[in-house]
Design a protein around this motif. Structure first.
Motif, PDB file in Angstrom:
ATOM      1  N   MET A 219      59.500  51.759  32.657  1.00  0.00           N
ATOM      2  CA  MET A 219      60.261  50.495  33.673  1.00  0.00           C
ATOM      3  C   MET A 219      61.635  50.714  33.824  1.00  0.00           C
ATOM      4  O   MET A 219      62.492  50.967  32.959  1.00  0.00           O
ATOM      5  CB  MET A 219      59.850  49.139  33.267  1.00  0.00           C
ATOM      6  N   THR A 220      61.941  50.622  35.141  1.00  0.00           N
ATOM      7  CA  THR A 220      63.473  50.489  35.444  1.00  0.00           C
ATOM      8  C   THR A 220      63.977  49.215  36.480  1.00  0.00           C
ATOM      9  O   THR A 220      63.369  49.075  37.276  1.00  0.00           O
ATOM     10  CB  THR A 220      64.032  51.674  36.302  1.00  0.00           C
ATOM     11  N   ASN A 221      65.212  48.650  35.819  1.00  0.00           N
ATOM     12  CA  ASN A 221      65.406  47.567  36.644  1.00  0.00           C
ATOM     13  C   ASN A 221      66.233  48.156  37.870  1.00  0.00           C
ATOM     14  O   ASN A 221      67.327  48.800  37.808  1.00  0.00           O
ATOM     15  CB  ASN A 221      66.392  46.680  35.668  1.00  0.00           C
ATOM     16  N   LEU A 222      65.778  48.059  38.943  1.00  0.00           N
ATOM     17  CA  LEU A 222      66.466  48.739  40.078  1.00  0.00           C
ATOM     18  C   LEU A 222      67.593  47.997  40.771  1.00  0.00           C
ATOM     19  O   LEU A 222      68.431  48.480  41.233  1.00  0.00           O
ATOM     20  CB  LEU A 222      65.273  48.386  41.523  1.00  0.00           C
ATOM     21  N   ASN A 223      67.817  46.802  40.337  1.00  0.00           N
ATOM     22  CA  ASN A 223      69.205  46.165  40.454  1.00  0.00           C
ATOM     23  C   ASN A 223      70.356  46.915  39.524  1.00  0.00           C
ATOM     24  O   ASN A 223      71.256  47.062  39.989  1.00  0.00           O
ATOM     25  CB  ASN A 223      69.331  44.666  40.352  1.00  0.00           C
ATOM     26  N   GLU A 224      69.942  47.147  38.339  1.00  0.00           N
ATOM     27  CA  GLU A 224      70.723  47.747  37.377  1.00  0.00           C
ATOM     28  C   GLU A 224      71.072  49.196  37.582  1.00  0.00           C
ATOM     29  O   GLU A 224      72.086  49.773  37.499  1.00  0.00           O
ATOM     30  CB  GLU A 224      70.612  47.434  36.169  1.00  0.00           C
ATOM     31  N   HIS A 225      69.822  49.833  38.209  1.00  0.00           N
ATOM     32  CA  HIS A 225      69.933  51.274  38.472  1.00  0.00           C
ATOM     33  C   HIS A 225      69.507  51.596  39.854  1.00  0.00           C
ATOM     34  O   HIS A 225      68.681  52.084  40.158  1.00  0.00           O
ATOM     35  CB  HIS A 225      69.149  51.988  37.482  1.00  0.00           C
ATOM     36  N   PRO A 226      70.487  51.200  40.967  1.00  0.00           N
ATOM     37  CA  PRO A 226      70.209  51.383  42.300  1.00  0.00           C
ATOM     38  C   PRO A 226      69.767  52.854  42.641  1.00  0.00           C
ATOM     39  O   PRO A 226      69.304  53.111  43.626  1.00  0.00           O
ATOM     40  CB  PRO A 226      71.172  50.777  43.060  1.00  0.00           C
ATOM     41  N   GLU A 227      70.242  53.765  41.912  1.00  0.00           N
ATOM     42  CA  GLU A 227      70.046  55.209  42.150  1.00  0.00           C
ATOM     43  C   GLU A 227      68.604  55.634  42.119  1.00  0.00           C
ATOM     44  O   GLU A 227      68.304  56.592  42.865  1.00  0.00           O
ATOM     45  CB  GLU A 227      70.925  56.044  41.048  1.00  0.00           C
ATOM     46  N   LYS A 228      67.753  54.822  41.342  1.00  0.00           N
ATOM     47  CA  LYS A 228      66.330  54.810  41.227  1.00  0.00           C
ATOM     48  C   LYS A 228      65.781  54.618  42.441  1.00  0.00           C
ATOM     49  O   LYS A 228      64.755  55.330  42.900  1.00  0.00           O
ATOM     50  CB  LYS A 228      65.917  54.028  40.038  1.00  0.00           C
ATOM     51  N   LEU A 229      66.238  53.884  43.290  1.00  0.00           N
ATOM     52  CA  LEU A 229      65.723  53.626  44.855  1.00  0.00           C
ATOM     53  C   LEU A 229      65.482  54.826  45.756  1.00  0.00           C
ATOM     54  O   LEU A 229      64.779  54.823  46.408  1.00  0.00           O
ATOM     55  CB  LEU A 229      66.353  52.514  45.359  1.00  0.00           C
ATOM     56  N   LYS A 230      66.413  55.746  45.460  1.00  0.00           N
ATOM     57  CA  LYS A 230      66.551  57.103  46.345  1.00  0.00           C
ATOM     58  C   LYS A 230      65.299  58.110  45.798  1.00  0.00           C
ATOM     59  O   LYS A 230      64.964  58.658  46.703  1.00  0.00           O
ATOM     60  CB  LYS A 230      67.839  57.799  45.955  1.00  0.00           C
ATOM     61  N   GLU A 231      64.434  57.582  44.866  1.00  0.00           N
ATOM     62  CA  GLU A 231      63.406  58.258  44.421  1.00  0.00           C
ATOM     63  C   GLU A 231      62.172  57.763  44.925  1.00  0.00           C
ATOM     64  O   GLU A 231      61.167  58.444  44.735  1.00  0.00           O
ATOM     65  CB  GLU A 231      63.445  58.581  42.783  1.00  0.00           C
TER      66      GLU A 231
END
Length: 232
Positions: A219-231
């Motif tokens: 699990m990744t919190n997308l608000n805390e790690h917005p770079e994950k959204l690029k994936e």
């Protein structure tokens, strides 16, 4: 590619989701976009949706309602409203009822056409899940949580209301699936626009989470790690 803005949940009567509503309207690029509300998941009962409609009206939208149950709407009306909508907003309720009705009425095909031409597809709870490959909803027997196949515009499994302990059972349940998952708190929205992912929150905040099927459903919190959204 089209646009989906999927809300995990939230209230319109106290202004919590006003900023999200404003974002939805602004994405049309129009001063007075045609907004079509579909209350199917709530059995076409629009009591309690007055604040939703008044919020979008206050933003300059021309608001309309598309009823799909009880045989009150003919195919020509479904075609007209969905062919002309700038924003489609699907309300919450029973996801199984929603998907079954979309299929029986042919609305599923018209919604796909609307998405492909650039209409903003949005909604809350079941109205958010319906755009994904599958949704996680408590529409089973005795309100048991089940996975339901949805329209498949986005290749993930979606879960709303994730701030609630009951809905957090999604974290384990999704491990039986082959697709990654996206879960959203009340107050949060996950947005997809022409190949780009981002998050939007109302004025009481809320987070979105990604469960990666290719990495053991970590699990990744997308608000805390917005770079994950690029994936995504």
């Amino acid at each position: 590619m089209g646009t989906v803005i999927a809300l995990g949940g939230g209230r319109f009567d106290n202004g919590e989701m006003y900023d999200v509503a404003r974002h939805i309207k602004e994405r049309t690029g129009k001063k007075h976009p045609y907004f079509v509300f579909i209350p199917t998941a709530g059995s076409d009962d629009i009591s309690g949706d007055e604040h939703l409609l008044s919020t979008f009206s206050s933003l300059g939208c021309v608001t309309d309602i598309l009823f799909l149950l009880h045989g009150v709407t003919d195919a020509e009306t479904v075609d007209f409203k969905l062919s002309n909508a700038d924003i489609v907003y699907v309300g919450g309720g029973n996801l199984e009822l929603l998907m079954d009705t979309f299929g029986k009425t042919g609305a599923d095909k018209k919604l796909r056409e609307a998405y492909d031409r650039g209409c903003i597809m949005s909604g809350l709870s079941s109205g958010a899940m319906c755009w994904f490959a599958r949704g996680y909803d408590d529409c089973g027997i005795d309100h048991a949580f089940v996975f339901k196949d949805c329209l498949g515009f986005l290749p993930y499994v979606n879960c709303p209301h994730y701030q609630s302990e009951n809905w957090q059972t999604f974290a384990e349940a999704i491990k039986e699936h082959d697709l990654s998952g996206i879960a959203c708190d009340n107050g949060a929205a996950i947005c997809f626009e022409n190949g780009r992912w981002y998050t939007v929150a109302g004025n009481e905040d809320g987070d979105c989470y990604f469960y990666d099927a290719d990495n053991g459903f970590e699990m990744t919190n997308l608000n805390e790690h917005p770079e994950k959204l690029k994936e995504l």
